[in-house]
Enzyme design. Structure first.
Site, mmCIF file in Angstrom:
data_model
loop_
_atom_site.group_PDB
_atom_site.id
_atom_site.type_symbol
_atom_site.label_atom_id
_atom_site.label_comp_id
_atom_site.label_asym_id
_atom_site.label_seq_id
_atom_site.Cartn_x
_atom_site.Cartn_y
_atom_site.Cartn_z
ATOM 1 N N ARG A 257 0.806 -1.227 0.000
ATOM 2 C CA ARG A 257 0.000 0.000 0.000
ATOM 3 C C ARG A 257 0.840 1.278 0.000
ATOM 4 O O ARG A 257 0.311 2.381 -0.109
ATOM 5 C CB ARG A 257 -0.961 -0.005 1.204
ATOM 6 C CG ARG A 257 -2.185 -0.869 0.958
ATOM 7 C CD ARG A 257 -3.063 -0.943 2.180
ATOM 8 N NE ARG A 257 -2.547 -1.904 3.154
ATOM 9 C CZ ARG A 257 -2.964 -2.003 4.411
ATOM 10 N NH1 ARG A 257 -3.890 -1.175 4.850
ATOM 11 N NH2 ARG A 257 -2.463 -2.912 5.216
ATOM 12 N N GLN B 274 13.554 -14.261 5.530
ATOM 13 C CA GLN B 274 12.267 -14.949 5.418
ATOM 14 C C GLN B 274 11.869 -14.877 3.947
ATOM 15 O O GLN B 274 11.427 -13.834 3.464
ATOM 16 C CB GLN B 274 11.205 -14.274 6.298
ATOM 17 C CG GLN B 274 9.913 -15.074 6.358
ATOM 18 C CD GLN B 274 8.756 -14.310 6.987
ATOM 19 O OE1 GLN B 274 8.720 -13.089 7.012
ATOM 20 N NE2 GLN B 274 7.787 -15.058 7.493
ATOM 21 N N THR C 48 3.465 -13.912 10.998
ATOM 22 C CA THR C 48 4.363 -13.344 12.008
ATOM 23 C C THR C 48 5.054 -14.429 12.833
ATOM 24 O O THR C 48 6.217 -14.267 13.224
ATOM 25 C CB THR C 48 3.598 -12.386 12.946
ATOM 26 O OG1 THR C 48 2.392 -13.041 13.383
ATOM 27 C CG2 THR C 48 3.224 -11.104 12.231
HETATM 28 C C1 UD1 Z 1 -0.542 -8.290 13.602
HETATM 29 C C2 UD1 Z 1 -1.059 -9.163 14.742
HETATM 30 C C3 UD1 Z 1 -2.315 -8.532 15.317
HETATM 31 C C4 UD1 Z 1 -2.033 -7.132 15.775
HETATM 32 C C5 UD1 Z 1 -1.414 -6.311 14.656
HETATM 33 C C6 UD1 Z 1 -0.934 -4.997 15.195
HETATM 34 C C7 UD1 Z 1 -0.471 -11.447 14.118
HETATM 35 C C8 UD1 Z 1 -0.950 -12.713 13.566
HETATM 36 N N1 UD1 Z 1 -1.364 -10.463 14.206
HETATM 37 O O1 UD1 Z 1 -1.542 -8.302 12.599
HETATM 38 O O2 UD1 Z 1 -2.788 -9.304 16.394
HETATM 39 O O3 UD1 Z 1 -3.194 -6.512 16.244
HETATM 40 O O4 UD1 Z 1 -0.276 -6.980 14.101
HETATM 41 O O5 UD1 Z 1 -0.505 -4.192 14.135
HETATM 42 O O6 UD1 Z 1 0.678 -11.340 14.488
HETATM 43 N N2 UD1 Z 1 5.661 -9.757 8.912
HETATM 44 C C9 UD1 Z 1 6.798 -10.413 8.494
HETATM 45 N N3 UD1 Z 1 6.670 -11.655 7.944
HETATM 46 C C10 UD1 Z 1 5.470 -12.266 7.815
HETATM 47 C C11 UD1 Z 1 4.327 -11.570 8.241
HETATM 48 C C12 UD1 Z 1 4.452 -10.315 8.799
HETATM 49 O O7 UD1 Z 1 7.910 -9.879 8.592
HETATM 50 O O8 UD1 Z 1 5.430 -13.375 7.317
HETATM 51 C C13 UD1 Z 1 5.801 -8.407 9.490
HETATM 52 C C14 UD1 Z 1 5.096 -7.376 8.625
HETATM 53 O O9 UD1 Z 1 5.997 -6.807 7.715
HETATM 54 C C15 UD1 Z 1 4.617 -6.376 9.616
HETATM 55 C C16 UD1 Z 1 4.382 -7.177 10.881
HETATM 56 O O10 UD1 Z 1 5.125 -8.376 10.723
HETATM 57 O O11 UD1 Z 1 5.616 -5.430 9.930
HETATM 58 C C17 UD1 Z 1 2.914 -7.465 11.140
HETATM 59 O O12 UD1 Z 1 2.416 -8.228 10.090
HETATM 60 P P1 UD1 Z 1 0.964 -8.019 9.517
HETATM 61 O O13 UD1 Z 1 0.715 -9.058 8.514
HETATM 62 O O14 UD1 Z 1 0.793 -6.604 9.143
HETATM 63 O O15 UD1 Z 1 0.090 -8.347 10.797
HETATM 64 P P2 UD1 Z 1 -1.331 -7.804 11.088
HETATM 65 O O16 UD1 Z 1 -2.300 -8.526 10.247
HETATM 66 O O17 UD1 Z 1 -1.339 -6.340 11.074
#
Ligand code: UD1
Ligand code: CA
Length: 455
Positions: A15, A74, A80
């Site tokens: 985004r 990764q 996460t």
């Molecule tokens: C996550 C939390 C949610 C919380 C929210 C707060 C989980 C499952 N959920 O959701 O409970 O309320 O953050 O903002 O953790 N990332 C990686 N690798 C991955 C996936 C994510 O590095 O495989 C990083 C993303 O770049 C990001 C962060 O982790 O910086 C959060 O990931 P995102 O997918 O945005 O989680 P949310 O759905 O926002």
């Protein structure tokens, strides 16, 4: 117990609509990830492990040479929990603290509270109360008020969606426990991801106490997904810097129209007018006054310096009591002595101006070494460049350079020399003498007719 900080930074940030990876998008002039690393370093962590993925080479290159960082790749963003699992081989045996490369305002004090709540054997999660919790994971508690699990928005039922306490994502847990729990994660959920948040239920099942800390600050845990949110956090960050400067005695005419992208040190009674941008390392002496629309980058201003409106100064030093502008420009490596006056439309590059020297209007001084109390009149130009090489112009103390003179470098003007207006100086001008070099013979032509407009 040792602390390892794991920073999740693998997300693409679609985004943002940008070629620059999300965690490199700048907040106050520095990548968001750099701000997060600051917080980690402030905690004196044993290890800082960055989980990277999208734009990996760019992200690593941006932090090249930072020896205290470890990198965990990764390849695919499977969630996460999966991301944290990639970091574990780089980690030790103490506590882990999970941070996010796109949550740049998180502060060390809040993280210390979280680590205290975890205390070495518990799992601790940072929560927040939201008027509109849409999109966040919800904190589910039992009747006794204990945290029992986190439910993601997309997996939540109506009752869970009504919970307004949310997971900020910041979690502290013993590494030994994470090594047990992360392999147990399953991706049978609405997003088909391995959720870090599922470790809460696993902790409860294992009889590990789950502590929670409510964030005292609404902005600190905020994440950035798009440019609008980035701009919003920029203003919050700038306002906080402005407030700190106001508390330290700096006058900011309008704290909402002030931007600091770097660091500033200052004396007492500094006044800064609206729309001033300070970048890099800025040092301001006592009583410095900065007018509106001024841009300073890596600049040191001595006591009492006055910088008037629309002046631009980069990589330069200005001595006490000097005044610059309006509309002055100091390019890199300009060193001005004390009580120097630089007026409007004067450009100075890689030059030294001694104490009390004046260049009041419309001049270019490049590669010049200028003594004290020199008067540089309007329209003076150092011709420092022959199209291939740069040359130095040297001007002695108390010299007077008349209006519209060109000093063709390399050339030396002696002390107390007087260069007549309109001279093109190609040879050294001796001390104490008047030097003049103009096209010869001013004539007046009698009976001259004024041109008339063609019909
Ligand atoms: C996550 C939390 C949610 C919380 C929210 C707060 C989980 C499952 N959920 O959701 O409970 O309320 O953050 O903002 O953790 N990332 C990686 N690798 C991955 C996936 C994510 O590095 O495989 C990083 C993303 O770049 C990001 C962060 O982790 O910086 C959060 O990931 P995102 O997918 O945005 O989680 P949310 O759905 O926002
Ligand atoms: Ca998010």
């Amino acid at each position: 117990m040792s602390l390892d900080v794991i920073i999740l930074a693998a997300g693409q940030g679609k985004r943002m609509n940008s070629k620059l990876p999300k965690v490199l998008q700048p907040l106050a002039g520095r990548p968001m990830l750099a701000h997060v690393l600051d917080a980690g370093r402030a905690l004196a962590a044993e290890r800082l492990v960055v989980v990277y993925g999208h734009g990996g080479d760019q992200v690593r290159a941006a932090f090249d040479g930072q020896q205290d960082l470890r990198w965990a790749h990764q390849a695919e963003q499977l969630g996460t929990g999966h991301a944290v699992a990639q970091a574990l081989p780089e980690c030790g045996e103490g506590m882990a603290l999970i941070l996010y490369g796109d949550c740049p305002l998180i502060g060390a004090a809040t993280l210390r509270r979280l680590l205290e709540a975890a205390g070495g054997e518990r799992l601790a999660v940072l929560t927040a109360q939201m008027d509109d919790p849409t999109g966040y994971g919800r904190i589910v508690r039992d009747e006794a008020g204990r945290v029992v699990r986190i439910v993601e928005q997309k997996d939540a039922d109506a009752a869970q969606k009504a919970i307004r306490e949310i997971n900020t994502g910041f979690i502290a847990a013993p590494l030994a426990r994470l090594r047990q729990w992360l392999p147990q994660l399953r991706n049978a959920n609405a997003q088909g991801e391995y959720y870090l948040t599922d470790v809460i239920a696993l902790a409860v099942a294992d009889g590990v106490e789950v502590a929670s800390v409510l964030s005292a600050d609404a902005w600190e845990p905020a994440g950035v997904n798009d440019k609008r949110q980035l701009a919003e956090l920029e203003r919050v960050y700038q306002r906080r810097q402005a407030d700190a400067l106001l508390a330290a005695g700096v006058t900011l005419i309008d704290p909402a129209r002030f931007d600091l992208r770097g660091r500033v040190s200052h004396g007492q009674d500094v006044e800064i007018d609206v729309n001033v941008i300070l970048e890099g390392e800025i040092r301001l002496g006592h009583g410095v006054k900065i007018g509106p629309n001024v841009y300073l980058r890596n600049v040191t201003l001595g006591d009492g310096v006055v910088v008037k409106a629309n002046t631009v100064i980069e990589d330069s030093t200005v001595g006490a009591g000097s005044d610059l502008g309006p509309f002055a420009r100091l390019r890199p490596d300009s060193v001005l002595g004390e009580r120097v006056h630089v007026g409007n439309f004067v450009e100075i590059k890689k030059s030294r101006l001694g104490d009390g020297t004046k260049a009041g209007h419309l001049a270019y001084l490049g590669d010049a070494v200028i003594g004290e109390r020199v008067n540089v009149s309007a329209g003076v130009i150092t011709c420092n460049y022959d199209g291939a090489n740069k040359f130095v112009t040297t001007i002695g103390d108390d010299a007077f350079i008349g209006t519209d003179s060109q000093l063709v470098a390399p050339v030396t003007i002696g002390a107390r020399a007087y260069v007549a207006a309109g001279s093109t100086i190609t040879l050294d001008a001796p001390e104490d003498a008047l030097t003049i070099c103009r096209a010869r013979g001013q004539k007046s032509i009698d009976g001259w007719k004024k041109p008339v407009k063609n019909k």
